[in-house]
Design a protein around this motif. Structure first.
Motif, PDB file in Angstrom:
ATOM      1  N   GLY A 221     -53.105  39.597  -4.745  1.00  0.00           N
ATOM      2  CA  GLY A 221     -51.903  39.080  -4.942  1.00  0.00           C
ATOM      3  C   GLY A 221     -51.095  39.821  -3.779  1.00  0.00           C
ATOM      4  N   ARG A 222     -51.378  40.475  -3.509  1.00  0.00           N
ATOM      5  CA  ARG A 222     -50.820  41.645  -2.692  1.00  0.00           C
ATOM      6  C   ARG A 222     -51.280  41.620  -1.139  1.00  0.00           C
ATOM      7  NH1 ARG A 222     -52.373  46.431  -6.514  1.00  0.00           N
ATOM      8  NH2 ARG A 222     -51.586  45.835  -8.582  1.00  0.00           N
ATOM      9  N   ASN A 223     -52.412  40.189  -0.609  1.00  0.00           N
ATOM     10  CA  ASN A 223     -52.784  40.376   0.306  1.00  0.00           C
ATOM     11  C   ASN A 223     -51.953  40.086   1.565  1.00  0.00           C
ATOM     12  OD1 ASN A 223     -54.607  39.368  -1.360  1.00  0.00           O
ATOM     13  ND2 ASN A 223     -54.459  37.875   0.403  1.00  0.00           N
ATOM     14  N   TRP A 224     -51.292  39.491   2.522  1.00  0.00           N
ATOM     15  CA  TRP A 224     -50.914  38.678   2.801  1.00  0.00           C
ATOM     16  C   TRP A 224     -51.575  37.387   4.273  1.00  0.00           C
ATOM     17  CZ3 TRP A 224     -50.768  38.213   8.599  1.00  0.00           C
ATOM     18  CH2 TRP A 224     -51.175  39.915   8.732  1.00  0.00           C
ATOM     19  N   MET A 225     -52.396  37.932   4.606  1.00  0.00           N
ATOM     20  CA  MET A 225     -53.401  36.916   5.392  1.00  0.00           C
ATOM     21  C   MET A 225     -54.279  36.976   3.491  1.00  0.00           C
ATOM     22  SD  MET A 225     -56.038  38.279   8.428  1.00  0.00           S
ATOM     23  CE  MET A 225     -55.190  37.264   9.512  1.00  0.00           C
TER      24      MET A 225
ATOM     25  N   GLN B 118     -57.793  44.663  -0.394  1.00  0.00           N
ATOM     26  CA  GLN B 118     -58.146  45.377  -0.879  1.00  0.00           C
ATOM     27  C   GLN B 118     -57.053  46.705   0.229  1.00  0.00           C
ATOM     28  OE1 GLN B 118     -58.907  45.246  -3.440  1.00  0.00           O
ATOM     29  NE2 GLN B 118     -60.350  45.217  -4.227  1.00  0.00           N
ATOM     30  N   SER B 119     -57.187  46.807   1.855  1.00  0.00           N
ATOM     31  CA  SER B 119     -56.353  47.724   1.606  1.00  0.00           C
ATOM     32  C   SER B 119     -54.697  47.432   1.687  1.00  0.00           C
ATOM     33  CB  SER B 119     -56.526  47.282   3.497  1.00  0.00           C
ATOM     34  OG  SER B 119     -57.854  48.164   4.189  1.00  0.00           O
ATOM     35  N   PHE B 120     -54.668  46.804   1.151  1.00  0.00           N
ATOM     36  CA  PHE B 120     -53.073  46.436   0.868  1.00  0.00           C
ATOM     37  C   PHE B 120     -52.927  45.866  -0.272  1.00  0.00           C
ATOM     38  CE2 PHE B 120     -51.637  44.834   4.708  1.00  0.00           C
ATOM     39  CZ  PHE B 120     -52.460  44.149   5.496  1.00  0.00           C
ATOM     40  N   GLY B 121     -53.981  46.342  -0.974  1.00  0.00           N
ATOM     41  CA  GLY B 121     -53.410  46.865  -3.217  1.00  0.00           C
ATOM     42  C   GLY B 121     -54.034  45.637  -3.549  1.00  0.00           C
TER      43      GLY B 121
ATOM     44  N   ARG C  31     -47.785  38.635  -8.653  1.00  0.00           N
ATOM     45  CA  ARG C  31     -47.350  40.346  -8.045  1.00  0.00           C
ATOM     46  C   ARG C  31     -46.378  40.243  -8.082  1.00  0.00           C
ATOM     47  NH1 ARG C  31     -45.453  38.216  -2.837  1.00  0.00           N
ATOM     48  NH2 ARG C  31     -46.020  35.826  -2.548  1.00  0.00           N
TER      49      ARG C  31
ATOM     50  N   VAL D  71     -50.899  32.952  -2.272  1.00  0.00           N
ATOM     51  CA  VAL D  71     -50.848  34.808  -2.504  1.00  0.00           C
ATOM     52  C   VAL D  71     -50.327  34.250  -1.020  1.00  0.00           C
ATOM     53  CG1 VAL D  71     -51.440  36.956  -1.875  1.00  0.00           C
ATOM     54  CG2 VAL D  71     -52.271  35.406  -3.724  1.00  0.00           C
TER      55      VAL D  71
ATOM     56  N   LEU E 281     -62.568  43.744   1.789  1.00  0.00           N
ATOM     57  CA  LEU E 281     -62.500  45.712   2.476  1.00  0.00           C
ATOM     58  C   LEU E 281     -61.069  45.773   3.142  1.00  0.00           C
ATOM     59  CD1 LEU E 281     -65.774  46.933   2.427  1.00  0.00           C
ATOM     60  CD2 LEU E 281     -64.759  47.429   0.112  1.00  0.00           C
ATOM     61  N   VAL E 282     -60.490  44.668   4.294  1.00  0.00           N
ATOM     62  CA  VAL E 282     -59.728  44.947   4.672  1.00  0.00           C
ATOM     63  C   VAL E 282     -58.636  43.953   4.711  1.00  0.00           C
ATOM     64  CG1 VAL E 282     -59.180  45.211   7.693  1.00  0.00           C
ATOM     65  CG2 VAL E 282     -61.721  45.621   6.978  1.00  0.00           C
ATOM     66  N   VAL E 283     -58.857  42.888   4.679  1.00  0.00           N
ATOM     67  CA  VAL E 283     -57.367  42.024   4.414  1.00  0.00           C
ATOM     68  C   VAL E 283     -57.391  42.155   3.233  1.00  0.00           C
ATOM     69  CG1 VAL E 283     -56.625  39.559   4.713  1.00  0.00           C
ATOM     70  CG2 VAL E 283     -59.073  40.279   6.484  1.00  0.00           C
TER      71      VAL E 283
ATOM     72  N   CYS F  62     -49.094  34.632   9.384  1.00  0.00           N
ATOM     73  CA  CYS F  62     -48.653  36.048  10.217  1.00  0.00           C
ATOM     74  C   CYS F  62     -47.372  34.756   9.911  1.00  0.00           C
ATOM     75  CB  CYS F  62     -49.245  35.667  10.992  1.00  0.00           C
ATOM     76  SG  CYS F  62     -50.748  36.139  11.510  1.00  0.00           S
TER      77      CYS F  62
END
Lengths: 235, 197, 370
Positions: free
Chosen positions: C124-128, C118-121, C7, C307, C114-116, C349
């Protein structure tokens, strides 16, 4: 202009979607069942419409109503004084209207009152209500104000009930409506009622639904995306 | 409830943002930057604590003896708004760096939701003065902590390309929702066992 | 596992540290390798629990792949080659009980992707951690179906099948629990381990340990080897550790987080674990708890995901400690299963906060970085 100021100015520019979604935030707590969402929407519409009416009747020539809500906008003492006055007047109206709604609800539908809990009084400080109630209406006529307020309220109601529908249907497998005649009020959905997606009924589910709804709304009318409540991205 | 129970309940189990969904808008829309978020979060936290105690005072000394409980809403709305105003004045006077960090004057609307909600909870639950204070402080601490978390996460998101429709506010809400799910690990059963065990 | 440094390449790279690990191995290859390292444990699970386990894995992996396709193909991207959807599907499936109804792993995978993620991009971009987020979501929604266990092949069936951890909980909650170690408590409560266990232990105890004056308690073999009911991929600690050792030796994961996680948890469990249940100090049974539930899988395969974990070694150690503390509290006092998935998402978190603390975001000045 810092990003925060830009954000709040964009809200003041009466961007309906920004106000709508900010106003929905406290209400999603009661969007676990459809019927609660309906009662909440009723309250919001009531307060919106009547406060719009009251503001239109009271403000008359007072263009100060428009500036009333610019945080930190006025520098001089007098300007700040009239800001505060307008602010207080608006709060007065919305809070008394909300209190009346609460009292009425307590008398007529105590279960609903209990279900709404602390979120009914919060209508008084709901962004949508205050934003609409206080920033200047294009129409100063009572009828126009009421119509505009009604429009906003219906938008609110639609969104809230939609979220509640999803959360209750998927999260509990039921749809709870008003009991009418022989109909007990609860519709059960065949497969879901046995093993519902319970996580949707929790607070996190509400936040997720609202988030995706906000995203979907942006997809549907992207032209307002630039000025909608997008936090830091607004700058 | 015991003190520990109150603290854990208001900070973790029934966290103000994540469980009761109060003040979400402020946390989600806080102006950019960690210092700003800390400023907003801290302001609201202090406001909550003070409002809780003040709310107890107003409710138990004025409203209830006079039987004006129906007037709770207007009274509390003005009380909290007044407190917010006063607190802001204090900040301007004594802690200008706080306001400077937030970059914009505290959005009064959203401030009221969180503090007002808390006052309503403590008065409806008929908490004593000290219980209200502790509840307010715990709730404020919880609020501050969650706001800090959300800001740290959104700082990270800022540099990432995210789906256009979700950028900003929607993603903040989704983030909050995921954090809320995570915090569900702290539930009443957990609390009961920590306290009883 | 996707490399967080990926990222950095796409974003304002002055804010992130440059890649340092595994320069030869690309991020995609690392992810495929992680999936590969899960294979022994997965194979063991399928062997123990049979076709239902295979079905669960098929649904979890299949849904993950489909969800990834559905969220990338319409936008003209094809991301399956990076292996992360497969890995997410694997981890989700391996954490499921073998008899979970198909919709549970499917929904968990779908939510994860989908939620955790792809929603964040996306990658490498998810925080959870997507898999953990999905599992938590599934557990919150369907805690009953997620507790449908199957007896392992060769294990004894007595009434409801439960993993040792859950049986221990039940035994400790019932009055009259006796025993100073978890295995002792289980034996006294009537929990029966497998015949293989008694035979192996019988042999070891009489031939090896009797001269030394000690003996292994019944169940030690079962628990150690993973011949018990449980999540498909979580029962066999040795096979998981095998895979983990490979990943560590190749530098694909760093040792700081897992070691501090497991160490903190073990220490807390040993010292305080017995307190809540009335057995006193130093009676928590760390060995048992380290081997039970999804701790090993979580600590070595999910938590160190670059990540979602801190960027500095100091940060990783801190989060490891945080995770250890959280898992301790959630397992011994909580109600969300074995506490691992919940702890990991809570750690996710907190990780950005820890990063803020340990990683100075100043151009050109980077302290505390590995």
């Amino acid at each position: 202009m810092t990003s925060g100021k830009a954000l709040w100015n964009s809200i003041l520019s009466e961007n309906p979607r920004a106000l709508l979604f900010l106003g929905l935030c406290p209400a999603i707590a009661v969007s676990v069942r459809v019927i609660d969402a309906l009662w909440m929407s009723a309250g919001v519409i009531l307060v919106l419409v009547l406060s719009g009416l009251a503001m239109a009747l009271l403000s008359g020539e007072s263009a100060g109503a428009e500036a009333v809500f610019a945080p930190g906008g006025a520098e001089s003492a007098t300007a700040r004084g009239s800001l505060a006055a307008g602010w207080m007047r608006a709060l007065l109206i919305t809070s008394f209207l909300t209190a009346s709604f609460e009292a009425g609800l307590l008398a007529l539908a105590p279960t609903a009152s209990a279900a709404l809990g602390i979120y009914a009084p919060l209508i008084a400080v709901n962004c949508l209500v205050r934003g609409r109630g206080m920033s200047g209406f294009p129409h100063s006529s009572p009828g126009g104000s009421m119509a505009a307020a009604l429009g906003r309220g219906i938008g609110f109601a639609g969104s809230l009930v939609l979220i509640a529908l999803v959360r209750e249907a998927l999260g509990a497998g039921t749809i709870t409506l008003f009991p009418v005649g022989g109909f007990g009020g609860t519709i059960g959905i065949p497969i879901l009622v046995e093993q519902p997606v319970r996580a949707l009924g929790f607070a996190g589910g509400g936040l997720l639904c609202l988030g995706y709804l906000a995203g979907a709304a942006r997809l549907i009318s992207p032209h307002a995306a630039a000025s909608s409540a997008s936090g830091r991205a607004a700058e | 409830m015991s003190w520990v129970a109150i603290i854990l309940t208001f900070a973790l189990v029934d966290n103000v943002i994540l469980s009761r969904l109060l003040g979400v808008d402020a946390a989600a829309c806080a102006p950019g930057g960690m210092r700003a978020a800390a400023g907003v979060g801290g302001f609201i936290a202090v406001l909550m604590a003070v409002s809780a105690v003040g709310g107890w005072a107003v409710d138990s000394q004025v409203l209830m003896p006079l039987g004006f409980t129906l007037l709770r809403t207007p009274v509390f709305v003005f009380f909290v708004a007044g407190l917010a105003f006063a607190l802001r004045a204090i900040c301007v006077r004594f802690l200008p760096s706080v306001l400077q960090a937030t970059g914009v004057s505290i959005p009064e609307i959203t401030v009221n939701t969180a503090a007002l909600g808390l006052v309503l909870i403590t008065t409806r639950g008929e908490y004593t003065a000290l219980e209200s204070l502790v509840a307010g402080l715990a709730a404020g601490a919880g609020y501050f902590f969650v706001t800090a978390m959300m800001m740290a996460i959104s700082e990270r998101l800022e540099v990432e390309p995210v789906p256009r429709a979700l950028k900003g506010f929607p993603l903040q809400l989704i983030t909050a929702g995921l954090i809320a799910y995570a915090f569900m690990a702290f539930d009443r059963a957990f609390l009961a066992r920590v306290l009883g065990g | 596992m996707p490399d967080a440094r990926d990222r950095a390449g796409r974003a304002a790279s002055s804010l992130m540290p440059a890649p340092h690990i595994g320069v030869r191995t690309s991020a995609a290859r690392m992810t495929w390798l992680v999936s590969l390292c899960l294979l022994p444990a997965a194979g063991w699970g399928v062997f123990l629990f049979g076709t239902p386990a295979l079905i669960v894995l098929a649904f979890s992996i299949g849904t993950a792949v489909l969800a990834e396709l559905a969220s990338t193909l319409p936008f003209g991207r094809f991301t399956l080659r990076d292996g992360s959807a497969l890995l997410t599907g694997c981890i989700v499936g391996l954490l499921m009980p073998a008899d979970a109804p198909a919709y549970v792993p499917a929904a968990a995978s779908a939510f994860a992707i989908l939620v955790v993620k792809q929603s964040f991009g996306g990658l490498g971009r998810n925080w959870m951690n997507p898999a953990m987020g999905g599992v938590v979501f599934a557990f919150l929604s369907w805690s009953g179906p997620m507790s449908q266990w199957i007896a392992p092949r060769g294990g004894t069936v007595q009434g409801a099948v439960v993993p040792p951890l859950e049986a221990l909980r039940a035994a400790l909650a019932a009055p009259g629990a006796r025993g100073t170690t978890p295995l002792a408590v289980l034996s006294n409560a009537g929990f029966r381990f497998s015949d293989l266990d008694s035979r192996v232990l019988g042999w070891i105890n009489s031939h090896v340990l009797a001269p030394l004056g000690t003996a292994l308690p019944p169940g030690a073999f079962d628990v150690l080897v993973g011949h018990v009911a449980g999540g498909i991929g979580t029962v066999s600690a040795p096979l998981l550790l095998l895979g983990a050792w490979f990943l560590l030796s190749r530098g694909i994961i760093r040792w700081h987080l897992p070691v501090f996680y497991v160490g903190t948890f073990g220490l807390l469990a040993a010292i305080f674990g017995g307190l809540g249940t009335g057995q006193g100090w130093l009676a928590g049974g760390p060995g048992f708890h380290l081997l039970s539930g999804s701790l090993v899988l979580g600590a070595f395969f999910a938590a160190p995901d670059p990540v979602t974990s801190p960027l500095t070694n100091r940060g990783r150690c801190m989060i490891g400690i945080v995770l250890g503390v959280l898992t301790f509290f959630l397992r011994f006092f909580g109600s969300l299963g074995d506490g691992v998935a919940a702890s990991i998402v809570l750690g996710n978190c907190a990780a950005p906060l820890v990063d803020r603390w340990t990683f100075r975001r100043r151009t050109g000045h980077q302290e505390g970085i590995a």
